[in-house]
Design an enzyme around this catalytic site. Sequence first.
Site, short mmCIF file in Angstrom:
data_model
loop_
_atom_site.label_atom_id
_atom_site.label_comp_id
_atom_site.label_asym_id
_atom_site.label_seq_id
_atom_site.Cartn_x
_atom_site.Cartn_y
_atom_site.Cartn_z
N GLU A 34 -23.05 21.69 -15.34
CA GLU A 34 -23.22 20.26 -15.10
C GLU A 34 -24.58 20.10 -14.42
OE1 GLU A 34 -20.15 18.37 -12.77
OE2 GLU A 34 -21.25 16.48 -12.79
N ARG A 258 -14.00 33.10 -9.96
CA ARG A 258 -15.25 32.67 -9.39
C ARG A 258 -15.80 33.78 -8.50
NH1 ARG A 258 -17.46 27.53 -8.32
NH2 ARG A 258 -16.29 26.51 -9.94
N LYS A 268 -22.37 23.61 -5.29
CA LYS A 268 -23.58 22.81 -5.40
C LYS A 268 -23.56 21.64 -4.41
CE LYS A 268 -23.15 22.80 -9.91
NZ LYS A 268 -23.27 22.45 -11.34
P1 ATP Z 1 -20.16 24.32 -8.18
O1 ATP Z 1 -18.82 24.34 -7.57
O2 ATP Z 1 -21.12 25.27 -7.56
O3 ATP Z 1 -20.72 22.97 -8.34
P2 ATP Z 1 -19.37 24.23 -10.87
O4 ATP Z 1 -18.32 25.09 -11.46
O5 ATP Z 1 -19.02 22.82 -10.65
O6 ATP Z 1 -19.95 24.95 -9.61
P3 ATP Z 1 -20.84 24.01 -13.27
O7 ATP Z 1 -22.21 23.54 -13.47
O8 ATP Z 1 -19.73 23.19 -13.77
O9 ATP Z 1 -20.67 24.27 -11.72
O10 ATP Z 1 -20.70 25.51 -13.77
C1 ATP Z 1 -21.16 26.01 -14.98
C2 ATP Z 1 -20.41 27.28 -15.28
O11 ATP Z 1 -20.64 28.24 -14.26
C3 ATP Z 1 -18.93 27.03 -15.36
O12 ATP Z 1 -18.41 27.70 -16.48
C4 ATP Z 1 -18.42 27.61 -14.06
O13 ATP Z 1 -17.12 28.04 -14.21
C5 ATP Z 1 -19.40 28.75 -13.79
N1 ATP Z 1 -19.49 29.02 -12.36
C6 ATP Z 1 -19.79 28.16 -11.37
N2 ATP Z 1 -19.72 28.74 -10.17
C7 ATP Z 1 -19.35 30.02 -10.38
C8 ATP Z 1 -19.10 31.14 -9.53
N3 ATP Z 1 -19.21 31.06 -8.21
N4 ATP Z 1 -18.73 32.31 -10.12
C9 ATP Z 1 -18.63 32.39 -11.45
N5 ATP Z 1 -18.85 31.39 -12.30
C10 ATP Z 1 -19.20 30.21 -11.79
MG MG Z 2 -18.22 21.78 -12.46
#
Ligand code: ATP
Ligand code: MG
Length: 555
Positions: A34, A258, A268
């Site tokens: 995102e 994660r 983020k």
């Molecule tokens: P955040 O909580 O940091 O905002 P998010 O999951 O909302 O992370 P996205 O931009 O939606 O962020 O993530 C893109 C991809 O990266 C998704 O498939 C998500 O599952 C993966 N991802 C995000 N954070 C992690 C993590 N700490 N470990 C492994 N994969 C991750």
């Molecule tokens: Mg997300």
Amino acid sequence: MSEERSLNFLEEIIENDIAEGKNGGRVHTRFPPEPNGYLHIGHATSICLNFGLAKRYNGKCNLRFDDTNPVTEDTEYVDSIRNDIKWLGFTWDNEFYASDYFDQMYDFALTLIEKGLAYVDDSTAEEIAATKGSTIAPGTDSPYRNRSIEENLRLFGEMRDGKYKDGEKTLRAKIDMAHPNLLMRDPLMYRIKHEHHHRTGDKWCIYPMYDFAHGQSDSIEEITHSICTLEFIHHRPLYNWFIEQLGIFPSQQYEFARRNLTYTVMSKRKLLQLVNEKHVSGWDDPRMPTISGMRRRGYTAEALRQFCDTIGIAKRENIVDIGMLEFCVREHLNKIANRVMAVLDPVKLVITNYPEGQEDIFIADNNPEDATAGTREIPFSREVWIEREDFMEVAAKKYFRLAPGNKVRLKNAYIVECTGCVKDDAGNITEVHCTYLPESKSGSDTSGLTVKGTIHWVSIPHAKTAEVRMYDRLFKVEDPANEAGDFKDHINPDSMHILPAVYIEPALATTQPGDRVQFMRKGYFCVDTDSTTDHLVFNRTATLKDAWAKEVKRG
Ligand code: ATP
Ligand code: MG
């Protein structure tokens, strides 16, 4: 990718699918960020995983911006994400945006309304929450649940046309308000948001929810293996339900844990707070766990990939020791970083029997680990800078550096014998004195002496100055997000320490931002993006050894 290790659970699934001829043996993954922030090291795991699987199985991997929330998204983030993935060493087969599918998603929603599987609800967010029920009690039907298909079509069209204000109406899937999985109790598909979108502008004032956008996007792209993190496991039945009801390409969702790291935070939202509240200089502050921060700090893409590969993937959440990442960084920098001399805490050393005005030019190997790294010239003269800690007026036990009567080798130069020091009125040491042995010249040493200490130095008349930024962990505790109180209460107040003027070899005058070196005995350093030819700035990337006690073992 190393072939010795056993398959991880996703590789097992994929190999089974290929063996069964599923999707014609095709493997197509995607990385779906995102664009609401910069990528962090957790994302790097997901990138290495998705791109790595595609590569391993001769498949494809898409980059898809999951840009269905207009409020938090921005093109600055899109650009940084593209840049970070490229820097990590991956190339996407296609670049897509979930917002490109808004028309198609709207049509999918119409299909579900026409099948009697979706309805427009006038309930407020509070009312919807209040009727959700709980894990032990069923929910209750919305009074709007049994609207006719015609009415739903009309109202949904009016929602799209901007007839209603934010929150006045939603579109919900009509599934089962008593379903044991709360996410299946008539989940929201669309909400009204009169907001400008970074790509679609003002075309839309209704936006699909994650659950109604993600699977549909996967399906449109014919993604075979849609890999996400564990918190989406309960969303999987809904993911499947939408795809089945629409009869579209059957993408399959798989979850992995994660990845979290000690002494930092990974969401983020929290990283954005650190940036906005100026706890750090920006998303790419070298203390940040972002890919851009790590790059600026001097971490290499190889080291990040090695780290992701080493920690592998898991089915259960855990927190990885940041020392493991630092280990991978040191291991790679040891191979590629040229060795140079820099004096961080200087005191003058006068070689009293070395003629004034004379100089030697020594030729030194840039990197003993890499024969192709070449050599450089190091000028030597009567006065050199050495580290203050490399002299003691009265030698402690086992102190093999400079102290009256002790001999040490000046790296790449001569053996010198300490003869004493000079102090100012306040008792501070201002000069250390020594004599040198001309026959002990490095490379042609005929002195027959062996000394226990070797120290680095920089010739005073030839020295250049530079600013050095020393970094430590951003937080004082292992898991700041899970401590009581606000995570920011645990910020390490000493995470950055600036040395305004250190002395470096003249050969470093032409270094460019991004260049990485080892300052002998001091650590790995990288030229910062703030650096200019007139004002060189180095970041300490890593110490030479793990200063935080715990020895990290690989594997
Ligand atoms: P955040 O909580 O940091 O905002 P998010 O999951 O909302 O992370 P996205 O931009 O939606 O962020 O993530 C893109 C991809 O990266 C998704 O498939 C998500 O599952 C993966 N991802 C995000 N954070 C992690 C993590 N700490 N470990 C492994 N994969 C991750
Ligand atoms: Mg997300």
